[in-house]
Design a protein around this motif. Structure first.
Motif, PDB file in Angstrom:
ATOM      1  N   ALA A 167      41.501  16.418  70.838  1.00 20.99           N
ATOM      2  CA  ALA A 167      41.330  17.411  69.773  1.00 20.99           C
ATOM      3  C   ALA A 167      40.908  18.755  70.364  1.00 20.99           C
ATOM      4  CB  ALA A 167      40.299  16.917  68.762  1.00 20.99           C
ATOM      5  N   GLN A 168      40.049  18.716  71.369  1.00 19.12           N
ATOM      6  CA  GLN A 168      39.619  19.953  72.041  1.00 19.12           C
ATOM      7  C   GLN A 168      40.801  20.697  72.639  1.00 19.12           C
ATOM      8  OE1 GLN A 168      36.559  18.876  74.936  1.00 19.12           O
ATOM      9  NE2 GLN A 168      35.147  20.292  73.955  1.00 19.12           N
ATOM     10  N   ARG A 169      41.786  19.931  73.101  1.00 12.27           N
ATOM     11  CA  ARG A 169      42.975  20.553  73.702  1.00 12.27           C
ATOM     12  C   ARG A 169      43.969  21.012  72.630  1.00 12.27           C
ATOM     13  NH1 ARG A 169      42.155  16.172  77.447  1.00 12.27           N
ATOM     14  NH2 ARG A 169      43.817  14.976  76.466  1.00 12.27           N
ATOM     15  N   GLY A 170      43.583  20.868  71.346  1.00 15.51           N
ATOM     16  CA  GLY A 170      44.414  21.389  70.264  1.00 15.51           C
ATOM     17  C   GLY A 170      45.278  20.363  69.558  1.00 15.51           C
ATOM     18  N   ASP A 171      44.988  19.063  69.746  1.00 11.94           N
ATOM     19  CA  ASP A 171      45.779  18.008  69.110  1.00 11.94           C
ATOM     20  C   ASP A 171      45.241  17.733  67.698  1.00 11.94           C
ATOM     21  OD1 ASP A 171      46.951  15.667  68.219  1.00 11.94           O
ATOM     22  OD2 ASP A 171      46.763  14.612  70.131  1.00 11.94           O
ATOM     23  N   PRO A 172      45.921  18.234  66.644  1.00 11.71           N
ATOM     24  CA  PRO A 172      45.407  18.043  65.278  1.00 11.71           C
ATOM     25  C   PRO A 172      45.430  16.584  64.825  1.00 11.71           C
ATOM     26  CG  PRO A 172      47.534  19.182  65.229  1.00 11.71           C
ATOM     27  CD  PRO A 172      47.148  19.026  66.670  1.00 11.71           C
ATOM     28  N   SER A 173      46.374  15.783  65.337  1.00 14.59           N
ATOM     29  CA  SER A 173      46.412  14.373  64.919  1.00 14.59           C
ATOM     30  C   SER A 173      45.197  13.617  65.467  1.00 14.59           C
ATOM     31  CB  SER A 173      47.713  13.700  65.359  1.00 14.59           C
ATOM     32  OG  SER A 173      47.768  13.596  66.766  1.00 14.59           O
ATOM     33  N   ALA A 174      44.733  13.977  66.666  1.00 13.28           N
ATOM     34  CA  ALA A 174      43.533  13.349  67.223  1.00 13.28           C
ATOM     35  C   ALA A 174      42.320  13.727  66.374  1.00 13.28           C
ATOM     36  CB  ALA A 174      43.326  13.784  68.673  1.00 13.28           C
ATOM     37  N   TYR A 175      42.267  14.988  65.967  1.00  6.33           N
ATOM     38  CA  TYR A 175      41.146  15.413  65.134  1.00  6.33           C
ATOM     39  C   TYR A 175      41.190  14.724  63.770  1.00  6.33           C
ATOM     40  CZ  TYR A 175      37.442  18.178  63.132  1.00  6.33           C
ATOM     41  OH  TYR A 175      36.257  18.553  62.541  1.00  6.33           O
ATOM     42  N   ALA A 176      42.385  14.557  63.222  1.00  2.88           N
ATOM     43  CA  ALA A 176      42.533  13.861  61.935  1.00  2.88           C
ATOM     44  C   ALA A 176      41.995  12.430  62.041  1.00  2.88           C
ATOM     45  CB  ALA A 176      43.998  13.857  61.500  1.00  2.88           C
ATOM     46  N   GLN A 177      42.244  11.776  63.180  1.00  2.00           N
ATOM     47  CA  GLN A 177      41.711  10.420  63.381  1.00  2.00           C
ATOM     48  C   GLN A 177      40.186  10.436  63.441  1.00  2.00           C
ATOM     49  OE1 GLN A 177      43.715   7.709  66.248  1.00  2.00           O
ATOM     50  NE2 GLN A 177      45.160   9.403  66.519  1.00  2.00           N
ATOM     51  N   LEU A 178      39.633  11.444  64.096  1.00  5.36           N
ATOM     52  CA  LEU A 178      38.172  11.573  64.164  1.00  5.36           C
ATOM     53  C   LEU A 178      37.582  11.788  62.770  1.00  5.36           C
ATOM     54  CD1 LEU A 178      37.805  13.813  67.336  1.00  5.36           C
ATOM     55  CD2 LEU A 178      36.942  11.482  67.082  1.00  5.36           C
ATOM     56  N   VAL A 179      38.255  12.608  61.969  1.00  7.25           N
ATOM     57  CA  VAL A 179      37.788  12.855  60.602  1.00  7.25           C
ATOM     58  C   VAL A 179      37.816  11.556  59.805  1.00  7.25           C
ATOM     59  CG1 VAL A 179      38.297  14.041  58.422  1.00  7.25           C
ATOM     60  CG2 VAL A 179      38.432  15.297  60.584  1.00  7.25           C
ATOM     61  N   ARG A 180      38.953  10.840  59.866  1.00  9.66           N
ATOM     62  CA  ARG A 180      39.065   9.573  59.120  1.00  9.66           C
ATOM     63  C   ARG A 180      37.993   8.577  59.561  1.00  9.66           C
ATOM     64  NH1 ARG A 180      44.535  10.553  59.623  1.00  9.66           N
ATOM     65  NH2 ARG A 180      44.730   9.218  61.458  1.00  9.66           N
ATOM     66  N   GLY A 181      37.718   8.518  60.848  1.00 10.51           N
ATOM     67  CA  GLY A 181      36.748   7.560  61.374  1.00 10.51           C
ATOM     68  C   GLY A 181      35.301   7.905  61.044  1.00 10.51           C
ATOM     69  N   ASN A 182      35.037   9.172  60.720  1.00  9.01           N
ATOM     70  CA  ASN A 182      33.655   9.610  60.525  1.00  9.01           C
ATOM     71  C   ASN A 182      33.341  10.121  59.120  1.00  9.01           C
ATOM     72  OD1 ASN A 182      32.192   9.502  63.252  1.00  9.01           O
ATOM     73  ND2 ASN A 182      34.159  10.432  63.771  1.00  9.01           N
ATOM     74  N   GLN A 183      34.358  10.298  58.267  1.00 11.87           N
ATOM     75  CA  GLN A 183      34.093  10.934  56.977  1.00 11.87           C
ATOM     76  C   GLN A 183      33.149  10.118  56.096  1.00 11.87           C
ATOM     77  OE1 GLN A 183      37.945  11.768  55.360  1.00 11.87           O
ATOM     78  NE2 GLN A 183      38.439   9.636  54.940  1.00 11.87           N
ATOM     79  N   GLY A 184      33.221   8.791  56.160  1.00 12.99           N
ATOM     80  CA  GLY A 184      32.342   7.951  55.336  1.00 12.99           C
ATOM     81  C   GLY A 184      30.878   8.124  55.706  1.00 12.99           C
ATOM     82  N   ARG A 185      30.592   8.074  57.004  1.00 19.27           N
ATOM     83  CA  ARG A 185      29.189   8.172  57.435  1.00 19.27           C
ATOM     84  C   ARG A 185      28.632   9.573  57.188  1.00 19.27           C
ATOM     85  NH1 ARG A 185      30.355   7.303  63.776  1.00 19.27           N
ATOM     86  NH2 ARG A 185      30.034   5.179  63.107  1.00 19.27           N
ATOM     87  N   ILE A 186      29.469  10.603  57.377  1.00 19.30           N
ATOM     88  CA  ILE A 186      28.991  11.971  57.161  1.00 19.30           C
ATOM     89  C   ILE A 186      28.767  12.225  55.667  1.00 19.30           C
ATOM     90  CG2 ILE A 186      29.622  14.418  57.352  1.00 19.30           C
ATOM     91  CD1 ILE A 186      28.667  13.034  59.998  1.00 19.30           C
ATOM     92  N   LEU A 187      29.679  11.741  54.833  1.00 13.83           N
ATOM     93  CA  LEU A 187      29.506  11.887  53.384  1.00 13.83           C
ATOM     94  C   LEU A 187      28.232  11.185  52.918  1.00 13.83           C
ATOM     95  CD1 LEU A 187      30.603  12.874  50.666  1.00 13.83           C
ATOM     96  CD2 LEU A 187      31.914  10.753  50.512  1.00 13.83           C
ATOM     97  N   ARG A 188      28.003   9.972  53.409  1.00 13.65           N
ATOM     98  CA  ARG A 188      26.803   9.209  53.035  1.00 13.65           C
ATOM     99  C   ARG A 188      25.535   9.952  53.477  1.00 13.65           C
ATOM    100  NH1 ARG A 188      28.456   4.552  54.953  1.00 13.65           N
ATOM    101  NH2 ARG A 188      27.588   4.892  57.019  1.00 13.65           N
ATOM    102  N   HIS A 189      25.569  10.512  54.680  1.00 16.52           N
ATOM    103  CA  HIS A 189      24.418  11.268  55.199  1.00 16.52           C
ATOM    104  C   HIS A 189      24.137  12.488  54.315  1.00 16.52           C
ATOM    105  CE1 HIS A 189      21.564  12.891  58.010  1.00 16.52           C
ATOM    106  NE2 HIS A 189      22.308  13.931  58.294  1.00 16.52           N
ATOM    107  N   LEU A 190      25.185  13.212  53.957  1.00 15.98           N
ATOM    108  CA  LEU A 190      25.018  14.398  53.111  1.00 15.98           C
ATOM    109  C   LEU A 190      24.537  14.024  51.710  1.00 15.98           C
ATOM    110  CD1 LEU A 190      28.202  16.318  54.269  1.00 15.98           C
ATOM    111  CD2 LEU A 190      25.834  17.048  54.650  1.00 15.98           C
ATOM    112  N   LEU A 191      25.050  12.923  51.181  1.00 13.60           N
ATOM    113  CA  LEU A 191      24.603  12.443  49.871  1.00 13.60           C
ATOM    114  C   LEU A 191      23.124  12.096  49.915  1.00 13.60           C
ATOM    115  CD1 LEU A 191      25.103  11.491  46.967  1.00 13.60           C
ATOM    116  CD2 LEU A 191      25.917   9.321  47.893  1.00 13.60           C
ATOM    117  N   ASN A 192      22.697  11.432  50.993  1.00 16.08           N
ATOM    118  CA  ASN A 192      21.292  11.077  51.137  1.00 16.08           C
ATOM    119  C   ASN A 192      20.406  12.310  51.247  1.00 16.08           C
ATOM    120  OD1 ASN A 192      21.531   8.269  51.009  1.00 16.08           O
ATOM    121  ND2 ASN A 192      22.019   8.107  53.165  1.00 16.08           N
TER     122      ASN A 192
END
Length: 199
Positions: free
Chosen positions: A30-55
């Protein structure tokens, strides 16, 4: 049977290391500009980040809005991410900063309890067990809402998200000694508040 147990234990030891390596590889891509890699990172982390923000915010709508801001900020800040830091730990730091900015704007000194559907008992439990579990969850949420924001955050990151002391230190930008003392104070305060609520 013994060999099976041994290989299972080895697999469970390797799994977190494999997960960390996969996350690191995706972040580098993703750092090298690969948007699909970043999309995978978002999918893998969105649940935990949303839960943290909700808390932290106590508002599902605000948590959803802030989670988009977190991933946008993370994308923009990707050049500053370093492989020594777990990517999701780095995201927690960004999420905490974004949430605290909102809370400062709202000038909150305490949090509202989380919505009733925040966590629910298993449908297979008896009605009495489910009722008691919901009441306990509600009381814990109310007790957590009375903690100072720093204590609430560290207790939730440790007890709900399962971050290690090292990950907590990285996510909160404090040393491990401070992590341990802040966590101990947070747990003690939570226990005291919860006990008072029972009397």
């Amino acid at each position: 049977m013994v060999l099976e147990t041994s290989s299972t234990a080895e697999a469970s030891i390797r799994a977190p290391a494999d997960e960390a390596a996969a996350e690191r590889d995706l972040a580098r891509r993703a750092q090298r500009g690969d948007p699909s890699a970043y999309a995978q990172l978002v999918r893998g982390n969105q649940g935990r980040i949303l839960r943290h923000l909700l808390n932290l915010t106590g508002s599902r709508d605000e948590a959803l809005e802030l989670s988009q801001e977190v991933f946008l900020k993370a994308w923009e800040a990707l050049p500053s991410w370093r492989p020594e830091a777990r990517f999701h730990t780095w995201l927690y730091r960004i999420a905490s900063n974004v949430a605290y900015d909102l809370l400062r704007r709202r000038q909150l000194v305490s949090f509202e309890p989380l919505p009733p559907d925040h966590d629910t008992p298993a449908e297979t439990d008896s009605p009495e067990v489910r009722l008691h579990a919901k009441q306990t969850i509600g009381q814990l949420d109310a007790a957590l809402a009375r903690l100072p924001p720093e204590q609430r955050e560290i207790v939730l990151l440790r007890e709900v998200e399962g971050l290690s002391y090292e990950e907590l230190a990285a996510a909160l930008a404090i040393d491990e000694g401070t992590v341990k003392s802040r966590l101990a104070r947070g747990r003690a305060a939570l226990a005291q508040i919860y006990t008072r609520m029972q009397t």
